[in-house]
Design a protein around this motif. Structure first.
Motif, mmCIF file in Angstrom:
data_model
loop_
_atom_site.group_PDB
_atom_site.id
_atom_site.type_symbol
_atom_site.label_atom_id
_atom_site.label_comp_id
_atom_site.label_asym_id
_atom_site.label_seq_id
_atom_site.Cartn_x
_atom_site.Cartn_y
_atom_site.Cartn_z
ATOM 1 N N UNK A 161 0.822 -1.210 0.000
ATOM 2 C CA UNK A 161 0.000 0.000 0.000
ATOM 3 C C UNK A 161 0.858 1.264 0.000
ATOM 4 N N UNK A 162 2.161 1.122 0.182
ATOM 5 C CA UNK A 162 3.051 2.285 0.332
ATOM 6 C C UNK A 162 4.162 2.251 -0.715
ATOM 7 N N UNK A 163 4.836 3.397 -0.952
ATOM 8 C CA UNK A 163 5.794 3.519 -2.062
ATOM 9 C C UNK A 163 6.942 2.511 -2.090
ATOM 10 N N UNK A 164 7.603 2.141 -0.961
ATOM 11 C CA UNK A 164 8.768 1.250 -1.088
ATOM 12 C C UNK A 164 8.477 -0.061 -1.823
ATOM 13 N N UNK A 205 9.531 -7.075 2.418
ATOM 14 C CA UNK A 205 9.156 -6.284 1.246
ATOM 15 C C UNK A 205 9.100 -7.165 -0.008
ATOM 16 N N UNK A 206 9.964 -8.184 -0.089
ATOM 17 C CA UNK A 206 9.913 -9.103 -1.230
ATOM 18 C C UNK A 206 8.632 -9.940 -1.187
ATOM 19 N N UNK A 207 8.269 -10.395 0.001
ATOM 20 C CA UNK A 207 7.055 -11.206 0.154
ATOM 21 C C UNK A 207 5.822 -10.411 -0.264
ATOM 22 N N UNK A 208 5.697 -9.184 0.202
ATOM 23 C CA UNK A 208 4.513 -8.378 -0.110
ATOM 24 C C UNK A 208 4.505 -7.909 -1.560
ATOM 25 N N UNK A 209 5.694 -7.686 -2.123
ATOM 26 C CA UNK A 209 5.773 -7.324 -3.541
ATOM 27 C C UNK A 209 5.292 -8.480 -4.418
ATOM 28 N N UNK A 210 5.665 -9.703 -4.039
ATOM 29 C CA UNK A 210 5.213 -10.880 -4.786
ATOM 30 C C UNK A 210 3.687 -10.961 -4.793
ATOM 31 N N UNK A 211 3.062 -10.748 -3.644
ATOM 32 C CA UNK A 211 1.600 -10.814 -3.566
ATOM 33 C C UNK A 211 0.948 -9.641 -4.299
ATOM 34 N N UNK A 212 1.610 -8.492 -4.309
ATOM 35 C CA UNK A 212 1.088 -7.318 -5.016
ATOM 36 C C UNK A 212 1.018 -7.598 -6.516
ATOM 37 N N UNK A 213 2.086 -8.172 -7.068
ATOM 38 C CA UNK A 213 2.095 -8.484 -8.507
ATOM 39 C C UNK A 213 1.148 -9.644 -8.798
ATOM 40 N N UNK A 214 1.098 -10.640 -7.894
ATOM 41 C CA UNK A 214 0.223 -11.805 -8.101
ATOM 42 C C UNK A 214 -1.227 -11.384 -8.256
ATOM 43 N N UNK A 215 -1.631 -10.321 -7.546
ATOM 44 C CA UNK A 215 -3.025 -9.878 -7.595
ATOM 45 C C UNK A 215 -3.291 -8.897 -8.734
ATOM 46 N N UNK A 216 -2.372 -8.827 -9.722
ATOM 47 C CA UNK A 216 -2.671 -8.079 -10.945
ATOM 48 C C UNK A 216 -1.812 -6.882 -11.244
#
Length: 647
Positions: free
Chosen positions: A327-330, A586-597
């Motif tokens: 949800x945030x820039x990093x 941050x890698x874990x959440x980035x993976x889920x961010x891309x996975x959801x579209x």
């Protein structure tokens, strides 16, 4: 048919849990017996007194911590069954998941609180022994659980790239089911026991400070008794506050917007803790001479020191969320860079983790400096206790998130109907609101607690004269080296565990008839046993290192070098635990961010890059970071134990 598939999947997960239980109990029992044997041998060899009361408390701490954690873990299959088979509406599902998470957290916290209260009231001088026993249990639960989780998670991704003809996310694949069970073993047995131990250590630090100050004639027996009683009352207040927050959340679930009800529960618990602690400190009428405890204010203000801990909970928790949440820039910036390949993705994540150390240091200073000003060195322990007062609610939200995440995976795995899928995804969306709070918060709490324990140690030695002693500096070098070797052994063990698990999975597809066709079941007992066995074997050398190094230094070279070992361990742990947590998070959440579209979704090259980088990040977040905090606290509590029994 769907219901039978779900029950079959849960039965296979239960088999995996049972294999982990057996290996855990076997390994923990061995290390407890070996530790007692080594302690007896060292005591006899160097003519030191043998404290049987401390050994009894040590054994009690090991047993009660393991029982509480495994009791919470045993609730998982039943909770998942209730979610997947018995929930009718979204609100019913939310209530079921939250109630299950709260029950699991309550079992863990109340069991440890019972153990601590029992030890304090029956054997008041043995809290260090209790803490050491609890530390050894958490060593196996946290690191063994995380090794199990990382092995199954990374192994599932590795096998998908090595063997294209083997089904990846499929109920026929034992690695898929290991990944589901590993999620709970890592979060409940691992993270849950670790955070609960930090709460116990914050209480022990408060009591130890009061006890040593009384022995040094810095405080009167009456004042020391009050300072020792205060953390136990705060613990009881925290349990009551979490109960109030749980009831408030249940009421909140009756409203339309339930997205943020988990965070609201944490806020309510924090406010209730603050109010109850202010009433407690006012009622106890504490008048402590500030010169005796190193404070700078004109009067003793324990509530203000405690309040700094509540502020610290916000700083560390939401600092971690800002640095890792999509949800945030990093995290969004990292997702944008994923298209350039896994190398750039991983380097960028490591850079963001390293830079986060500045925020971590600033948060730590914001908490500790005012705490020292208002309540002296005792204020650091109070601040740590304030930060951890909401532990029950933090654990409840973490367990809720684990239940929600796995419910979605099981619904997908068993090809459930669309209505169930929709309910589980709504559940997962709510659980995702707190997913970034975990390891960063735990790292901050662990460092704060370790600093509080350090000041308990400084009361046993004359700090001013230490810095002119060459043994101190040699000890610092040993202390800096110990956690690095500790983590190195664990990473080697992770590699061996992944290879053993993949080998077992390939054997099953090769030797079990009709497994690939879906007409036979995987042998989860053997698959889980292979993973658990190699995970527990990987802990032998780190466990020996954590216990034997401070023990050998104390008995051979004395307290001066032991103080250096403690300080060196704290320095290296402080410098790495938070940064590694942020890198992996941050890698874990980035993976889920891309996975959801985002940025092309699961079919994009960036998603494949971030999966590879996240496999490395998994070891940062779930192994290296917690290993540093475990090593810090482990060496610290062993050192305190040795100082207490030889004083």
């Amino acid at each position: 048919m769907t219901a039978s598939y779900i029950q079959e999947t849960l039965a296979l997960m239960t088999e995996a849990f049972q294999s982990f239980y057996k290996r855990l109990w076997s390994a923990a029992l061995q290390i407890v017996l070996y530790s007692i044997l080594v302690l007896v041998l060292f005591s006899l060899a160097f003519g030191k007194p043998l404290a049987w009361d401390q050994i009894l408390a040590f054994t009690w701490g090991s047993i009660i911590t393991s029982l509480g954690t495994l009791g919470a873990l045993r609730m998982v299959p039943g909770s998942l069954q209730a979610l997947l088979l018995e929930g009718n509406t979204k609100k019913t599902t939310l209530h079921t998941a939250f109630a299950a998470g709260m029950k699991m957290a309550s079992i863990l916290i109340l069991t440890l609180a019972f153990g601590l209260w029992t030890c304090y009231f029956l054997m008041p001088n043995t809290l260090i022994g209790f803490g050491l026993g609890a530390t050894l249990s958490v060593f196996f639960l946290r690191l063994g659980g995380n090794l199990y989780k990382s092995t199954s998670d990374i192994g599932a991704d590795v096998i998908a790239t090595l063997e294209k003809d083997i089904p990846h996310f499929d109920k026929r694949n034992p690695l898929t089911l290991l990944d589901l069970s590993g999620e709970f073993i890592g979060r409940v047995a691992g993270f849950g026991s670790d955070l609960a131990l930090s709460l116990v250590f914050a209480i022990i630090a408060c009591i130890m400070f009061a006890s040593v100050s009384a022995q040094s004639h810095l405080l009167s027996p009456e004042n020391a008794h009050k300072l020792a009683q205060l953390p136990l009352i705060i613990l009881a207040n925290g349990i009551i506050a979490s109960t109030i927050a749980y009831l408030a959340c249940r009421w909140r679930l009756k409203t339309k917007n339930t997205t943020n009800f988990l965070l609201e529960g944490v806020y309510i618990a924090a406010v209730c803790c603050g109010i109850s602690t202010w009433i407690t400190t006012y009622w106890m009428d504490l008048h402590i001479p500030m010169s005796a405890i190193g404070g700078y204010a004109e009067q003793f203000h324990p509530f203000l020191a405690y309040a700094m801990g509540l502020i610290g909970a916000v700083l560390f928790g939401f600092g971690s969320e800002y640095l890792t949440s999509h949800h945030y820039p990093p995290a969004r910036d990292l997702a944008a860079q994923a298209e350039f390949g896994p190398t750039i993705t991983l380097l960028s994540a490591i850079a963001k983790g390293k830079k986060s150390q500045g925020l971590f240091l600033a948060s730590l200073l914001i908490v500790t400096l005012p705490a020292i000003y208002f309540a002296g060195l005792y204020g650091i322990a109070l601040a740590a206790l304030g930060m951890l007062s909401v532990t029950a609610m933090i654990l409840a939200t973490t367990f809720f998130s684990a239940l929600a995440s796995n419910a979605v995976k099981i619904a997908t795995l068993t090809e459930s109907d669309d209505a169930l899928h929709k309910k589980m995804h709504q559940l997962d969306k709510v659980g995702g609101t707190t997913i970034a709070l975990g390891n960063g918060f735990a790292a901050g709490a662990s460092v704060l607690v370790t600093i509080a324990l350090l000041f308990s140690i400084t009361n046993h030695v004359h700090v001013a004269s230490l810095f002119h002693n060459s043994l101190l500096w040699i000890g610092i070098v040993i202390g800096i080296s110990t956690p690095a070797m500790f983590s190195g052994f664990l990473l080697s063990g992770l590699g061996n565990a992944i290879k053993a698990t993949i080998t077992e999975m390939l054997r099953q597809f090769r030797e079990i008839p009709y497994l690939k066709e879906g007409k036979a079941k995987p042998d989860m007992i053997k698959a889980a046993d292979a993973t658990a066995r190699t995970a527990m074997d990987a802990l032998i050398l780190p466990g020996i290192l954590m216990i034997l190094v401070p023990m050998a230094v104390r008995y051979i070279w004395g307290l001066e070098m032991l103080s250096g070992v403690v300080l060196g361990t704290l320095l290296i742990g402080f410098g790495t635990c938070f940064t590694n947590s942020i890198t992996g998070g941050i890698l874990y959440n980035t993976k889920h961010y891309i996975r959801h579209g985002a940025f092309g979704g699961k079919e994009s090259p960036g998603f494949q890059s971030v999966i590879i980088a996240d496999n490395i990040g998994e070891s940062f977040n779930h192994l290296i970071s917690p290993s540093m905090t475990i090593a810090m606290r482990g060496v610290m509590i062993v050192a305190l134990y040795l100082m207490v029994i030889s004083s």
